[in-house]
Scaffold this motif. Structure first.
Motif, PDB file in Angstrom:
ATOM      1  N   ARG A 167      -1.330  -1.421   3.321  1.00  0.00           N
ATOM      2  CA  ARG A 167      -1.942  -1.092   1.495  1.00  0.00           C
ATOM      3  C   ARG A 167      -0.974  -1.270   0.807  1.00  0.00           C
ATOM      4  NH1 ARG A 167       2.775   3.202   3.692  1.00  0.00           N
ATOM      5  NH2 ARG A 167       1.774   4.859   5.626  1.00  0.00           N
ATOM      6  N   PHE A 168      -2.547  -1.519  -0.272  1.00  0.00           N
ATOM      7  CA  PHE A 168      -2.704  -2.014  -1.530  1.00  0.00           C
ATOM      8  C   PHE A 168      -2.881  -0.930  -2.755  1.00  0.00           C
ATOM      9  CE2 PHE A 168      -3.626  -4.982   1.786  1.00  0.00           C
ATOM     10  CZ  PHE A 168      -2.976  -6.059   1.828  1.00  0.00           C
ATOM     11  N   PHE A 169      -2.611  -1.716  -3.953  1.00  0.00           N
ATOM     12  CA  PHE A 169      -2.653  -1.288  -5.127  1.00  0.00           C
ATOM     13  C   PHE A 169      -3.556  -2.267  -6.096  1.00  0.00           C
ATOM     14  CE2 PHE A 169      -2.546   0.403  -9.934  1.00  0.00           C
ATOM     15  CZ  PHE A 169      -2.011   1.746  -9.413  1.00  0.00           C
ATOM     16  N   LEU A 210     -11.573  -0.835  10.965  1.00  0.00           N
ATOM     17  CA  LEU A 210     -10.309   0.222  10.399  1.00  0.00           C
ATOM     18  C   LEU A 210     -10.400   1.544  10.388  1.00  0.00           C
ATOM     19  CD1 LEU A 210      -9.049  -2.822   9.026  1.00  0.00           C
ATOM     20  CD2 LEU A 210      -8.493  -2.643  11.032  1.00  0.00           C
ATOM     21  N   LYS A 211      -9.612   2.284  10.339  1.00  0.00           N
ATOM     22  CA  LYS A 211      -9.185   3.853   9.620  1.00  0.00           C
ATOM     23  C   LYS A 211      -8.988   3.823   7.689  1.00  0.00           C
ATOM     24  CE  LYS A 211      -7.858   5.966  14.309  1.00  0.00           C
ATOM     25  NZ  LYS A 211      -6.573   6.600  14.776  1.00  0.00           N
ATOM     26  N   SER A 212      -9.361   3.608   7.691  1.00  0.00           N
ATOM     27  CA  SER A 212      -9.042   3.144   5.965  1.00  0.00           C
ATOM     28  C   SER A 212      -9.972   4.320   5.094  1.00  0.00           C
ATOM     29  CB  SER A 212      -9.983   1.796   5.753  1.00  0.00           C
ATOM     30  OG  SER A 212     -11.749   1.964   5.732  1.00  0.00           O
ATOM     31  N   PHE A 213      -9.175   3.773   3.649  1.00  0.00           N
ATOM     32  CA  PHE A 213      -8.888   4.551   2.955  1.00  0.00           C
ATOM     33  C   PHE A 213      -8.960   4.766   1.321  1.00  0.00           C
ATOM     34  CE2 PHE A 213      -5.843   7.680   4.951  1.00  0.00           C
ATOM     35  CZ  PHE A 213      -5.049   7.939   3.646  1.00  0.00           C
ATOM     36  N   GLY A 214      -9.618   4.982   0.068  1.00  0.00           N
ATOM     37  CA  GLY A 214      -9.439   4.565  -1.377  1.00  0.00           C
ATOM     38  C   GLY A 214      -8.968   6.296  -1.559  1.00  0.00           C
ATOM     39  N   LEU A 215      -8.424   6.055  -2.826  1.00  0.00           N
ATOM     40  CA  LEU A 215      -7.496   6.726  -3.708  1.00  0.00           C
ATOM     41  C   LEU A 215      -7.755   6.582  -4.962  1.00  0.00           C
ATOM     42  CD1 LEU A 215      -4.039   7.297  -1.295  1.00  0.00           C
ATOM     43  CD2 LEU A 215      -6.519   8.762  -1.146  1.00  0.00           C
ATOM     44  N   HIS A 263      -4.055   6.271   9.316  1.00  0.00           N
ATOM     45  CA  HIS A 263      -5.113   4.642   9.091  1.00  0.00           C
ATOM     46  C   HIS A 263      -4.463   3.871   8.897  1.00  0.00           C
ATOM     47  CE1 HIS A 263      -1.763   5.571   6.189  1.00  0.00           C
ATOM     48  NE2 HIS A 263      -1.540   4.308   5.829  1.00  0.00           N
ATOM     49  N   ASP A 264      -4.948   2.797   9.341  1.00  0.00           N
ATOM     50  CA  ASP A 264      -4.613   1.241   9.081  1.00  0.00           C
ATOM     51  C   ASP A 264      -4.585   0.673   7.594  1.00  0.00           C
ATOM     52  OD1 ASP A 264      -4.859   1.474  11.585  1.00  0.00           O
ATOM     53  OD2 ASP A 264      -7.188   1.377  12.237  1.00  0.00           O
ATOM     54  N   PHE A 265      -5.713   1.474   7.400  1.00  0.00           N
ATOM     55  CA  PHE A 265      -5.312   0.538   5.828  1.00  0.00           C
ATOM     56  C   PHE A 265      -5.896   1.227   4.321  1.00  0.00           C
ATOM     57  CE2 PHE A 265      -8.954  -1.946   2.750  1.00  0.00           C
ATOM     58  CZ  PHE A 265      -7.699  -3.289   2.354  1.00  0.00           C
ATOM     59  N   ASP A 314       4.565   3.010 -12.898  1.00  0.00           N
ATOM     60  CA  ASP A 314       5.686   3.652 -12.416  1.00  0.00           C
ATOM     61  C   ASP A 314       4.885   4.267 -11.412  1.00  0.00           C
ATOM     62  OD1 ASP A 314       7.071   3.348 -15.279  1.00  0.00           O
ATOM     63  OD2 ASP A 314       6.800   5.211 -16.044  1.00  0.00           O
ATOM     64  N   VAL A 315       4.225   4.610 -11.049  1.00  0.00           N
ATOM     65  CA  VAL A 315       3.678   4.879  -9.972  1.00  0.00           C
ATOM     66  C   VAL A 315       3.524   4.108  -8.820  1.00  0.00           C
ATOM     67  CG1 VAL A 315       1.871   6.336  -8.412  1.00  0.00           C
ATOM     68  CG2 VAL A 315       2.875   7.010 -11.163  1.00  0.00           C
ATOM     69  N   ALA A 316       3.079   2.589  -9.835  1.00  0.00           N
ATOM     70  CA  ALA A 316       2.669   1.496  -8.381  1.00  0.00           C
ATOM     71  C   ALA A 316       4.223   1.111  -8.173  1.00  0.00           C
ATOM     72  CB  ALA A 316       1.620   0.977  -9.427  1.00  0.00           C
ATOM     73  N   LYS A 317       5.258   1.321  -9.060  1.00  0.00           N
ATOM     74  CA  LYS A 317       6.254   0.539  -8.182  1.00  0.00           C
ATOM     75  C   LYS A 317       7.291   2.126  -7.383  1.00  0.00           C
ATOM     76  CE  LYS A 317       9.618   0.520 -11.843  1.00  0.00           C
ATOM     77  NZ  LYS A 317       9.976   0.665 -13.944  1.00  0.00           N
ATOM     78  N   SER A 318       7.066   3.356  -8.399  1.00  0.00           N
ATOM     79  CA  SER A 318       7.276   4.029  -6.398  1.00  0.00           C
ATOM     80  C   SER A 318       7.268   3.481  -5.518  1.00  0.00           C
ATOM     81  CB  SER A 318       7.581   5.400  -7.056  1.00  0.00           C
ATOM     82  OG  SER A 318       8.311   5.585  -8.685  1.00  0.00           O
ATOM     83  N   LEU A 319       5.793   3.263  -5.004  1.00  0.00           N
ATOM     84  CA  LEU A 319       5.180   2.746  -4.464  1.00  0.00           C
ATOM     85  C   LEU A 319       5.411   1.525  -3.229  1.00  0.00           C
ATOM     86  CD1 LEU A 319       1.293   4.347  -4.529  1.00  0.00           C
ATOM     87  CD2 LEU A 319       2.895   5.546  -3.707  1.00  0.00           C
ATOM     88  N   GLY A 320       5.392   0.436  -4.447  1.00  0.00           N
ATOM     89  CA  GLY A 320       6.020  -0.467  -3.305  1.00  0.00           C
ATOM     90  C   GLY A 320       5.089  -1.372  -2.690  1.00  0.00           C
TER      91      GLY A 320
END
Length: 225
Positions: free
Chosen positions: A4-6, A32-37, A111-113, A134-140
């Motif tokens: 998982r990546f931001f 890969l089982k993948s999706f974007g948000l 998911h895989d990716f 702040d959202v990215a920080k929470s996700l890590g």
């Protein structure tokens, strides 16, 4: 192992969606089982009575796991302006915890990716107290930085990388995305960023690459992540 990546950029129109879509298509080719948000997007038009953002639609279409649009882009704002201002004009309050909740809900899908694409640059306000970072920080999640290769990008890229590190996140790599006109002293600028950013250069993407060349670039980028 899930990856998982931001995905963030040096500024708006840096090429975040192009990179996100390219990587999702590469993941699909890899089986890969993948999706974007795209948790928040400003700039939309009505399609059959529903507000839709073009970037979010491209991300939805490139994913191998087909999620409902509302899950890909839970917060869509009509005006193509700073998200917190667009939300204010619509009488809406966007919070970091709400966006984080939407994202974590989507992550329950097998998911895989997964790629979570930001809006604008790293320090985009959500309201008068919180930032999208702040959202990215929470996700890590590890961060991919898309650098819009134009005059001023050295400052933008270095400051963004510093902010990501200050937030305690890992910059896993950066992408040099070219505009229609090649930046003067392009090779020298790439060399400078390569020396000053701690993360590796994942790819240098030309402006008008053909489909087969594009696929190769993103397949190699996916393998490097």
């Amino acid at each position: 192992m899930k990856k998982r990546f931001f995905v963030t950029g040096t500024d708006t129109d840096a090429g975040k969606t192009y990179v996100t879509v390219g990587l999702l298509k590469a993941a699909k080719r890899a089986g890969l089982k993948s999706f974007g948000l795209k948790p928040i997007a400003a700039g939309a038009e009505q399609i059959k009575g529903d507000w839709r953002n073009d970037d979010a639609l491209l991300i939805q279409q490139a994913s191998s796991v087909l999620l409902p649009y509302e899950q890909v882009n839970p917060v869509v704002l009509e005006a193509a302006i700073a998200p917190h201002i667009a939300a204010m004009k619509e009488g809406r309050l966007i919070t970091a915890s709400r966006l984080e909740g939407f994202i974590k809900g989507a992550l329950l899908v097998p998911h895989d990716f997964v790629l979570v694409e930001g809006a604008g640059g790293w320090r985009v306000p959500l309201n008068d107290r919180e930032l999208l970072s702040d959202v990215a920080k929470s996700l890590g999640f590890p961060v991919i930085l898309v650098v819009n290769m134009k005059l001023g990008c050295l400052n933008h890229a270095i400051l963004t990388a510093e902010a990501i590190a200050r937030d305690g996140l890992t910059l896993v790599g950066w992408v040099a995305n070219n505009s229609a006109e090649t930046m003067p002293c392009y090779d020298e600028n790439i060399a400078t960023l390569s020396a000053m950013l701690t993360a590796p250069l994942l790819a240098s993407i030309p402006w008008c690459d053909n489909e087969s060349d594009s696929q190769k670039v993103f397949d190699e980028m996916l393998s490097a992540l």
